[in-house]
Design a protein around this motif. Structure first.
Motif, mmCIF file in Angstrom:
data_model
loop_
_atom_site.group_PDB
_atom_site.id
_atom_site.type_symbol
_atom_site.label_atom_id
_atom_site.label_comp_id
_atom_site.label_asym_id
_atom_site.label_seq_id
_atom_site.Cartn_x
_atom_site.Cartn_y
_atom_site.Cartn_z
ATOM 1 N N VAL A 53 54.769 -5.498 -43.784
ATOM 2 C CA VAL A 53 54.080 -4.466 -43.285
ATOM 3 C C VAL A 53 55.135 -3.241 -43.189
ATOM 4 N N THR A 54 54.703 -2.088 -43.522
ATOM 5 C CA THR A 54 55.582 -1.176 -43.654
ATOM 6 C C THR A 54 56.464 -0.896 -42.272
ATOM 7 N N GLY A 55 57.671 -1.027 -42.143
ATOM 8 C CA GLY A 55 58.440 -1.143 -40.862
ATOM 9 C C GLY A 55 59.764 -1.332 -41.044
ATOM 10 N N LEU A 64 52.923 4.351 -43.560
ATOM 11 C CA LEU A 64 52.042 3.706 -44.407
ATOM 12 C C LEU A 64 52.503 3.546 -45.859
ATOM 13 N N MET A 65 52.229 2.684 -46.473
ATOM 14 C CA MET A 65 52.537 2.517 -47.942
ATOM 15 C C MET A 65 51.356 3.843 -48.456
ATOM 16 N N THR A 123 58.720 4.191 -46.289
ATOM 17 C CA THR A 123 57.465 3.416 -46.398
ATOM 18 C C THR A 123 57.808 2.162 -47.004
ATOM 19 N N ARG A 124 58.832 1.651 -46.695
ATOM 20 C CA ARG A 124 59.128 0.201 -47.239
ATOM 21 C C ARG A 124 58.995 -1.056 -46.340
ATOM 22 N N LEU A 154 69.339 4.781 -50.985
ATOM 23 C CA LEU A 154 69.950 3.848 -49.762
ATOM 24 C C LEU A 154 69.478 4.502 -48.391
ATOM 25 N N SER A 155 69.035 3.357 -47.827
ATOM 26 C CA SER A 155 68.676 3.445 -46.418
ATOM 27 C C SER A 155 69.583 2.467 -45.380
#
Length: 801
Positions: free
Chosen positions: A150-152, A161-162, A143-144, A316-317
């Motif tokens: 915009v969240t994406g 969504l946030m 959700t970052r 971490l992503s």
């Protein structure tokens, strides 16, 4: 477009799509009942197992799992939170996975409680590790924000969504673009983003170097159509930059699916405009959504996009994205002629997101096959206190203990933040009248008052009644059985009993008691003030920093004499724009350039009836730009669900540099019908003004607001007959803006009624303008409307124990 960012105390003001909130408000209104004194019946529930104080508890009707956990003293060290169950009546137990009460509160897992519920929390086997709950992190790793907020992923959105009632601010640079953004999770299914896109190395004006690089403002909105299910993805619609220049506009539909237990999130979508085969045309003052008005055209111009996110750890992503943006075809983008005459080397973007702190995220990426991207953003919960609120309890001095009962109570209440105190006792009922000078929420004020006077209540008293006043005018009443206050409880447990038992009313007030003691005759305020002037041709970012102060006198009930001054030792505001044909606000920079000013010099009188109905009149220098007379009326209906009213003013324009002179003898007047719809079910309100505004234009102005733990987010939009203007800038224009009101209690470590308002509004337009009143009646009533008092009983803040 010049804009302002201001700090003003005691004013209501969010960032919301008006039409969407209006629909949500009406569908959320449930058949209401008026809460009589005595309050809604509480619920009796039980908690068993790994808590510090298992047993049965009587809680408020709106209690949830987190309320019960806190009442039971929290979990034991070996509680197996993932295995908790909730049993309701004779039904089979259902899974009720838990977390820390502060994380649980307000989350989807924080289930509401019903009478007779039993919560069971088993203990883990000694030495066994905590059981991991599938999806325990929700969608948090995914959700970052993307490049522009915009969240994406990077250049494209996802269906995530946030979370509701959270906000973030951030900055991203991927040459030649630099993005500044702010995002709000407005509701469970709505996210709104505002951004400024700077094109590095491209001048904003060819003949004006002081402005700097080209900058474009835009607003984006995301609507979650379908929530993710076991076998179905989440589906969202994203509308980007629907009005104005349309340089970065697009409309997309996107689906996202989380794959467990790998913690992989996959997204696929289609979008037009910047994401499609050709750019969308500029919309000016209107907006057009081809996805709805011409879905066939949208489908023909839409291109696919998508990507994948993998979160090996919560901090971490890793991301990979396919972006369909054809930069060489973005002919209205100021960056295209200089930087994108040929296609970019690659449509694939890759990168990593690191979250070193709970609130901080840092991204690094390789985008378009030739550019490094970096981003930083900070995310916070709206309305969460940064410093725990600790209101010290009253400790009675020895000398005060020898005074009569009425004096002891008055001394105690004056010490904890009340004034104009009156006490009466007839052997059956103890009544206390007081003005709340400190506490943001009226229910919290009542709690403090009752806890403070509990040791003084005579044994023969059956009931305690409390009347809260504002400047001598009753605004709320509460009552509670004296037995609630006299059963040996204290501190937190007594507060919980009061919250469960107290009832409020906001109509048919009893006449205030007289005489009063500890009356306030004067008050003062001094707070910092910070204004920002954006996007003027003379410079994109201008500002002034200083302080605003006021002195008030209260000579009689409902009367206020006010002197307000402002000073700005740091001030670089200027403008190259000339005032327009009917300069109501378009000449505001002329006032803002002054380093010192008399902001208000007025007398204000409010009268309230028992039913109640309220009337207000004021005269003097009403605000920085106008002086004259103004009047209002307000009538709460259906327990404050609706406020109906009217206002009118007759004013003249004040001189820029002389606090007691008018620019001319020209009069301006307004005549407006007013309305407010309170929707406590979604913590929202809708304000409407209908009639004649200051410039003579007639029409309507709608403002929608979201209330989150004391913070108010607002957005407004107007539609008026602009034929009265002869200049092209006002003709066809719709006044619009956003604002946020932040209570100082979030930072002060103690409760306070003071709040600061920050707004972002057009300055070069004169459409749909009204007087900037000292304290409009609707805001004076504020959270004391009956339906909001009921709601706020569950919203008062308690510091850490």
């Amino acid at each position: 477009m010049p804009c302002t960012h201001r700090s003003v105390p005691h004013r209501r003001c969010a960032w919301i799509a008006s039409c969407v909130l209006l629909g949500a408000a009406w569908t959320a209104i449930l058949p209401g009942t008026v809460l009589a004194i005595g309050g809604p019946p509480p619920v009796t529930v039980a908690v068993e197992g790994a808590v510090r104080r298992p047993g049965s508890y009587t809680l408020p009707r709106n209690a949830t799992l987190s309320t019960l956990v806190v009442a039971a003293g929290g979990y034991t060290d070996n509680a197996d939170l993932a295995a908790a169950t909730l049993t309701r009546e004779s039904a089979n137990p259902v899974a009720a996975p838990l977390s820390h009460p502060r994380l649980l509160k307000g989350s989807p897992e924080d289930l509401p409680l019903a009478d007779g519920d039993v919560l069971r929390i088993p203990a883990r086997t000694p030495g066994a590790p905590p059981r991991k709950r599938p999806g325990s992190a929700g969608y948090e790793p995914f959700t970052r924000p993307n490049n522009f907020g915009v969240t994406g992923l990077f250049e494209t959105p996802t269906a995530r969504l946030m979370p509701e009632n959270r906000y973030r601010v951030g900055i991203t640079q991927v040459h030649p673009y630099r993005y500044y953004f702010g995002t709000v999770g407005v509701f469970d299914r709505i996210e709104v983003n505002g951004r400024v896109t700077e094109v590095i190395g491209v001048p904003g004006f060819s003949n004006n170097d002081s402005y700097g690089d080209y900058k474009d403002k835009a607003v984006d909105a995301k609507f979650l159509l379908l929530k993710e299910r076991t076998f179905l993805p989440a589906v969202a619609v994203v509308i980007s930059d629907p009005g104005g220049t349309g340089i970065f506009a697009s409309q997309a539909i996107v689906a996202s699916k989380r794959i467990l237990p790998l913690d992989v999130d996959v997204s696929l979508g289609f979008g037009n405009g910047r994401l499609g085969t050709q750019q969308l045309p500029p919309q000016g003052e209107g907006f057009k959504i081809e996805m709805l008005t011409d879905p066939g055209k949208w489908a023909r111009e839409a291109l696919p996009f998508g990507g994948i996110q993998y979160a090996p750890t919560p901090w971490l992503s890793l991301l990979a994205e396919y972006s369909p943006i054809r930069y060489e075809r973005q002919t209205t983008d100021p960056a295209q002629p200089k930087y994108f005459q040929n296609p970019v080397p690659s449509p694939i973007n890759i990168g990593a997101r690191v979250k070193p702190l709970k609130w901080l995220e840092i991204d690094a990426s390789w985008q378009r096959g030739n550019e490094i991207g970096v981003s930083a953003s900070a995310t916070f919960d709206i309305g969460r206190t940064l410093v725990p609120i600790r209101d010290e309890p009253y400790r009675e001095p020895v000398e005060a203990s020898r005074a009569p009962l009425q004096d002891r109570i008055a001394f105690a209440l004056a010490d904890v933040g009340f004034s104009a105190i009156a006490v009466s006792e007839d052997g059956f009922t103890l009544r206390v009248d007081a003005e709340n000078d400190r506490y943001f929420f009226a229910p919290r004020a009542v709690e403090v008052l009752l806890v403070t006077i509990a040791p003084f209540i005579p044994p023969n008293v059956e009931y305690v009644r409390v009347q809260l006043k504002q400047n001598g005018i009753p605004v709320a009443e509460a009552a509670v059985s004296a037995s609630v206050l006299s059963e040996g409880k204290s501190g937190y447990l007594l507060t919980e009993r009061i919250r469960a038992a107290a009832g409020f009313r906001s109509v048919n007030f009893d006449a205030p008691l007289r005489p009063t003691t500890h009356r306030r005759w004067f008050d003062y305020s001094l707070e910092p003030s910070f204004d920002v002037f954006l996007n003027d041709p003379s410079g994109f970012f201008q500002y002034r920093v200083g302080a605003a102060g006021s002195v008030s006198a209260f000579p009689w009930r409902g009367g206020t004499a006010l002197l307000g001054v402002e000073g700005y030792p740091v001030n670089n505001i200027s403008t190259s724009n000339a005032p327009l044909s009917i300069p109501i606000r378009s000449d505001l920079p002329e006032y803002m350039k002054e380093n010192a000013s008399l902001s208000r010099l007025l007398f204000d009188q409010i009268v309230g009836t028992r039913e109640p109905a309220y009337f207000r009149a004021e005269a003097g220098m009403l605000e920085t730009m106008f002086g004259g007379g103004d009047a209002e009326a307000a009538l709460p209906l259906w327990n404050g669900r609706i406020l109906a009213g009217a206002s009118g003013s007759l004013v003249r324009k004040r001189a820029y540099d002389d606090p007691f002179r008018f620019l001319s003898s020209k009069n301006y007047h307004t005549a407006l019908l007013l309305g407010r719809l309170n929707v406590p079910e979604i913590d929202a309100s809708i304000d409407v003004k209908l009639g004649r505004f200051l410039a003579g234009d007639t029409g309507v102005r709608v403002e929608v607001s979201k209330f989150v733990r004391g913070v108010t987010l607002s957005a407004w939009y107007s539609a008026t007959d602009t034929d009265v203007f002869s200049d092209p800038y006002n003709q066809g224009y719709h006044d619009k803006g956003i604002s946020v009101t932040i209570p100082i209690r979030l930072f002060a470590g103690r409760d306070s009624k003071t709040a600061y308002r920050f707004s972002l509004v057009p300055w070069t337009r004169d459409v749909a303008q009204d007087i900037n009143r000292y304290l409009p009646l609707f805001d004076w009533i504020g959270r004391n409307a009956g339906v909001l008092l009921d709601r706020d009983q569950g919203s008062t803040y308690r510091g850490s124990r």
